[in-house]
Design a protein around this motif. Structure first.
Motif, PDB file in Angstrom:
ATOM      1  N   PRO A 170      47.877  31.111  -2.452  1.00 11.31           N
ATOM      2  CA  PRO A 170      47.162  29.883  -2.076  1.00 11.31           C
ATOM      3  C   PRO A 170      45.759  29.925  -2.677  1.00 11.31           C
ATOM      4  CG  PRO A 170      48.013  31.066  -0.136  1.00 11.31           C
ATOM      5  CD  PRO A 170      48.226  31.953  -1.295  1.00 11.31           C
ATOM      6  N   PHE A 171      45.321  28.823  -3.263  1.00 10.10           N
ATOM      7  CA  PHE A 171      43.949  28.739  -3.793  1.00 10.10           C
ATOM      8  C   PHE A 171      43.075  28.194  -2.659  1.00 10.10           C
ATOM      9  CE2 PHE A 171      45.157  27.839  -8.565  1.00 10.10           C
ATOM     10  CZ  PHE A 171      45.894  29.000  -8.584  1.00 10.10           C
ATOM     11  N   SER A 172      42.555  29.089  -1.828  1.00  4.25           N
ATOM     12  CA  SER A 172      41.768  28.598  -0.700  1.00  4.25           C
ATOM     13  C   SER A 172      40.942  29.722  -0.081  1.00  4.25           C
ATOM     14  CB  SER A 172      42.685  27.998   0.366  1.00  4.25           C
ATOM     15  OG  SER A 172      43.550  28.997   0.833  1.00  4.25           O
ATOM     16  N   TYR A 173      40.231  29.371   0.979  1.00  4.19           N
ATOM     17  CA  TYR A 173      39.421  30.339   1.723  1.00  4.19           C
ATOM     18  C   TYR A 173      40.062  30.622   3.065  1.00  4.19           C
ATOM     19  CZ  TYR A 173      35.539  29.403  -1.434  1.00  4.19           C
ATOM     20  OH  TYR A 173      34.753  29.287  -2.536  1.00  4.19           O
ATOM     21  N   VAL A 174      39.688  31.767   3.622  1.00  2.80           N
ATOM     22  CA  VAL A 174      40.124  32.067   4.983  1.00  2.80           C
ATOM     23  C   VAL A 174      38.926  32.706   5.700  1.00  2.80           C
ATOM     24  CG1 VAL A 174      41.007  34.387   4.385  1.00  2.80           C
ATOM     25  CG2 VAL A 174      42.015  33.152   6.276  1.00  2.80           C
ATOM     26  N   ASP A 175      38.812  32.478   7.015  1.00  2.00           N
ATOM     27  CA  ASP A 175      37.742  33.153   7.764  1.00  2.00           C
ATOM     28  C   ASP A 175      38.029  34.646   7.788  1.00  2.00           C
ATOM     29  OD1 ASP A 175      36.357  30.853   8.273  1.00  2.00           O
ATOM     30  OD2 ASP A 175      37.377  30.460  10.179  1.00  2.00           O
ATOM     31  N   ASN A 176      36.986  35.425   7.570  1.00  2.00           N
ATOM     32  CA  ASN A 176      37.162  36.880   7.592  1.00  2.00           C
ATOM     33  C   ASN A 176      37.452  37.328   9.032  1.00  2.00           C
ATOM     34  OD1 ASN A 176      37.194  39.539   6.900  1.00  2.00           O
ATOM     35  ND2 ASN A 176      35.085  39.643   6.187  1.00  2.00           N
ATOM     36  N   SER A 177      38.264  38.356   9.171  1.00  4.16           N
ATOM     37  CA  SER A 177      38.499  38.930  10.503  1.00  4.16           C
ATOM     38  C   SER A 177      38.988  40.362  10.330  1.00  4.16           C
ATOM     39  CB  SER A 177      39.536  38.113  11.278  1.00  4.16           C
ATOM     40  OG  SER A 177      40.827  38.444  10.827  1.00  4.16           O
ATOM     41  N   ASP A 178      39.064  41.080  11.451  1.00  6.19           N
ATOM     42  CA  ASP A 178      39.524  42.483  11.417  1.00  6.19           C
ATOM     43  C   ASP A 178      40.898  42.621  10.778  1.00  6.19           C
ATOM     44  OD1 ASP A 178      37.251  43.152  12.619  1.00  6.19           O
ATOM     45  OD2 ASP A 178      38.103  43.445  14.629  1.00  6.19           O
ATOM     46  N   LYS A 179      41.649  41.523  10.862  1.00  6.28           N
ATOM     47  CA  LYS A 179      43.008  41.528  10.333  1.00  6.28           C
ATOM     48  C   LYS A 179      43.068  41.986   8.875  1.00  6.28           C
ATOM     49  CE  LYS A 179      46.332  37.971   9.320  1.00  6.28           C
ATOM     50  NZ  LYS A 179      46.637  36.572   9.348  1.00  6.28           N
ATOM     51  N   TYR A 180      41.946  41.733   8.131  1.00 10.20           N
ATOM     52  CA  TYR A 180      41.966  42.037   6.697  1.00 10.20           C
ATOM     53  C   TYR A 180      41.303  43.367   6.361  1.00 10.20           C
ATOM     54  CZ  TYR A 180      43.095  37.112   6.791  1.00 10.20           C
ATOM     55  OH  TYR A 180      43.691  35.918   7.076  1.00 10.20           O
ATOM     56  N   SER A 181      40.835  44.089   7.400  1.00 12.23           N
ATOM     57  CA  SER A 181      40.058  45.298   7.103  1.00 12.23           C
ATOM     58  C   SER A 181      40.901  46.359   6.389  1.00 12.23           C
ATOM     59  CB  SER A 181      39.404  45.860   8.364  1.00 12.23           C
ATOM     60  OG  SER A 181      40.406  46.094   9.297  1.00 12.23           O
ATOM     61  N   TYR A 182      42.228  46.341   6.601  1.00 10.90           N
ATOM     62  CA  TYR A 182      43.071  47.346   5.918  1.00 10.90           C
ATOM     63  C   TYR A 182      43.092  47.101   4.404  1.00 10.90           C
ATOM     64  CZ  TYR A 182      46.918  44.064   5.054  1.00 10.90           C
ATOM     65  OH  TYR A 182      47.685  43.015   4.588  1.00 10.90           O
ATOM     66  N   LEU A 183      42.722  45.895   3.969  1.00  9.70           N
ATOM     67  CA  LEU A 183      42.681  45.604   2.525  1.00  9.70           C
ATOM     68  C   LEU A 183      41.291  45.856   1.946  1.00  9.70           C
ATOM     69  CD1 LEU A 183      44.673  42.235   2.408  1.00  9.70           C
ATOM     70  CD2 LEU A 183      45.378  44.420   1.427  1.00  9.70           C
ATOM     71  N   LEU A 184      40.271  45.720   2.811  1.00 11.16           N
ATOM     72  CA  LEU A 184      38.891  45.816   2.326  1.00 11.16           C
ATOM     73  C   LEU A 184      38.387  47.245   2.505  1.00 11.16           C
ATOM     74  CD1 LEU A 184      37.548  42.420   3.718  1.00 11.16           C
ATOM     75  CD2 LEU A 184      38.592  42.907   1.498  1.00 11.16           C
ATOM     76  N   THR A 185      38.929  48.130   1.694  1.00 14.77           N
ATOM     77  CA  THR A 185      38.544  49.539   1.805  1.00 14.77           C
ATOM     78  C   THR A 185      37.664  49.924   0.620  1.00 14.77           C
ATOM     79  OG1 THR A 185      40.534  50.153   0.647  1.00 14.77           O
ATOM     80  CG2 THR A 185      40.646  50.188   3.046  1.00 14.77           C
ATOM     81  N   GLY A 186      36.997  51.056   0.719  1.00 15.17           N
ATOM     82  CA  GLY A 186      36.177  51.586  -0.378  1.00 15.17           C
ATOM     83  C   GLY A 186      35.154  50.564  -0.851  1.00 15.17           C
ATOM     84  N   LYS A 187      35.002  50.478  -2.189  1.00 14.89           N
ATOM     85  CA  LYS A 187      33.989  49.573  -2.749  1.00 14.89           C
ATOM     86  C   LYS A 187      34.285  48.112  -2.435  1.00 14.89           C
ATOM     87  CE  LYS A 187      32.476  52.405  -6.611  1.00 14.89           C
ATOM     88  NZ  LYS A 187      32.447  52.582  -8.055  1.00 14.89           N
ATOM     89  N   PHE A 188      35.579  47.769  -2.314  1.00 13.38           N
ATOM     90  CA  PHE A 188      35.900  46.386  -1.964  1.00 13.38           C
ATOM     91  C   PHE A 188      35.371  46.069  -0.557  1.00 13.38           C
ATOM     92  CE2 PHE A 188      39.416  47.256  -5.026  1.00 13.38           C
ATOM     93  CZ  PHE A 188      39.055  46.313  -5.965  1.00 13.38           C
ATOM     94  N   GLY A 189      35.472  47.051   0.322  1.00 12.93           N
ATOM     95  CA  GLY A 189      34.983  46.858   1.688  1.00 12.93           C
ATOM     96  C   GLY A 189      33.474  46.691   1.711  1.00 12.93           C
TER      97      GLY A 189
END
Ligand SMILES: C[S@@+](CC[C@H](N)C(=O)[O-])C[C@H]1O[C@@H](n2cnc3c(N)ncnc32)[C@H](O)[C@@H]1O
Length: 374
Positions: free
Chosen positions: A99-118
């Motif tokens: 999907p070409f869109s935005y989503v509100d950030n939440s803890d749900k995505y923390s497993y993807l936002l690790t290391g430098k991406f986090g």
């Protein structure tokens, strides 16, 4: 259904994507946000031994795919849900038109936002879905696996995502790009690219990546210097080459001056010139914008709207941010980049729900990313 960003890939783009991949040894393929399977078809046609796993949040899509390809695995659910039952490091190939869109950030995505991406993204209030889908796909790929992902121009070229690209292409190998041109997707005007990314340590790979452009049906060979797309941005010292400030008086007080003043007017065309009546002397207690200053609405429904002052000076209200560039090259770079990035940048940086507003410090950060270019 626009809410789910169900802009399905046209056949020409699916064929271009499939034709760029060497799938002779591919045995497993994941497609997150699979829709009606536009990307699956051409790959199935050239290699019948691939086992597909598809995910879509829309039950009618998953049912369609299950009927069409009964021997594959079809999951209905949120592809970004960690617990959807997919194993990391388990697919040879990932194909994706997210999907070409935005989503509100939440803890749900923390497993993807690790290391430098986090470090870069975890404090953002909103996140690009394309960014999350790229990270999710890379997580699911086996080492050495390939991701072919369709993304809008913003992901490959915008300043706000420059550091994301730097980390991404430092870590993984971008080895091919297809430029699909504007209007490749019905209902969307977005210029799109197909990025081909390998899940391997990038350091030993070429800095120049081949690009095939398909614009208005004409095919051209090109290349991009990946160093330009990812180069570490050298920060411009705060306020070097420009001043930035906001007006210091409310619109009510400005009106009491009985002079023209610039406020966060809506309806002005972005990047148009505005002119006001000129008075011989400036009044104390007011802040003035001067000829060639860039005026950005700081607050309200028209937050982020930007015009240029084309008369010699004008009072500005406290709802307006003024940028006065002292270096023509920095001004040009700002206008060129802001023209492209403004709308998406506002979505990422606007604060407040009732009174939407943007801050001077966030605009300073944006200007600092123009860095070395100028
Ligand atoms: C841009 S369409 C692409 C569909 C297909 N891949 C194609 O190329 O034609 C995006 C698809 O993602 C699905 N979708 C949206 N959000 C999703 C999510 N969080 N998880 C899984 N699928 C999602 C939509 O239902 C839609 O089918």
């Amino acid at each position: 259904m626009i809410e789910l960003n169900q802009y399905y890939t046209p056949e020409s783009t699916s064929l271009a994507l499939a034709s760029m991949l060497d799938i002779s040894n591919v045995r497993s393929c994941i497609e997150l946000s699979a829709g009606e399977g536009a990307l699956v078809g051409p790959l199935k046609a050239s290699n019948k031994n691939i086992k597909f796993t598809t995910v879509d949040i829309d039950q009618s899509n998953s049912t369609k795919l299950a009927n069409l390809y009964p021997n594959d695995v079809h999951i209905c659910g949120d592809a970004l849900d960690k617990n959807i039952g997919l194993k990391n490091d388990s697919f040879d190939l990932a194909i994706c038109n997210p999907p070409f869109s935005y989503v509100d950030n939440s803890d749900k995505y923390s497993y993807l936002l690790t290391g430098k991406f986090g470090t870069l993204l975890s404090k953002n209030k909103r996140l690009r879905m394309e960014v999350l889908f790229i990270l999710r796909n890379l997580q699911l790929l086996k080492p050495g696996g390939t991701l072919a992902v369709i993304v809008p121009d913003f992901i490959l070229n915008s300043r706000p995502l420059l550091n994301f690209r730097r980390i991404l292409f430092d870590r993984f190998e971008l080895f091919n790009v297809v430029e699909c041109g504007y209007g490749s997707f019905k209902k969307t005007e977005a210029k799109t690219y197909i990025l081909f990314i390998k899940k391997v340590n990038k350091s030993k790979f070429s800095k120049v990546v081949p690009v095939i452009s398909i614009v208005n049906g004409v095919l051209k060979k090109n290349s991009i210097d990946i160093e330009n797309a990812i180069k570490t941005v050298e920060k411009v010292e705060p306020n070097s080459g420009y001043e930035i400030f906001r007006g210091c008086t409310s619109s009510k007080l400005c009106r009491e001056s009985r002079r023209d003043f610039h406020h966060n007017y809506s309806g002005l065309e972005n990047f148009s010139n505005v002119t006001y009546k000129v008075y011989s002397a400036e009044l104390p207690k007011f802040k003035y914008a001067k000829f060639n200053d860039v005026l950005i609405n700081r607050v309200g429904r028209s937050v982020g709207d930007t015009v240029i002052l084309a008369s010699s000076n004008v009072i500005v209200s406290d709802c307006v941010i003024v940028i006065r560039f002292h270096r023509a090259s920095l001004r040009e770079a700002f206008i060129e980049n802001w023209t492209r990035d403004r709308a998406d940048w506002i979505k990422l940086h606007v604060k407040g729900t009732c009174a939407k507003n943007i801050s001077i410090s966030s605009i300073k950060s944006y200007i600092s990313t123009l860095g070395k270019v100028v």
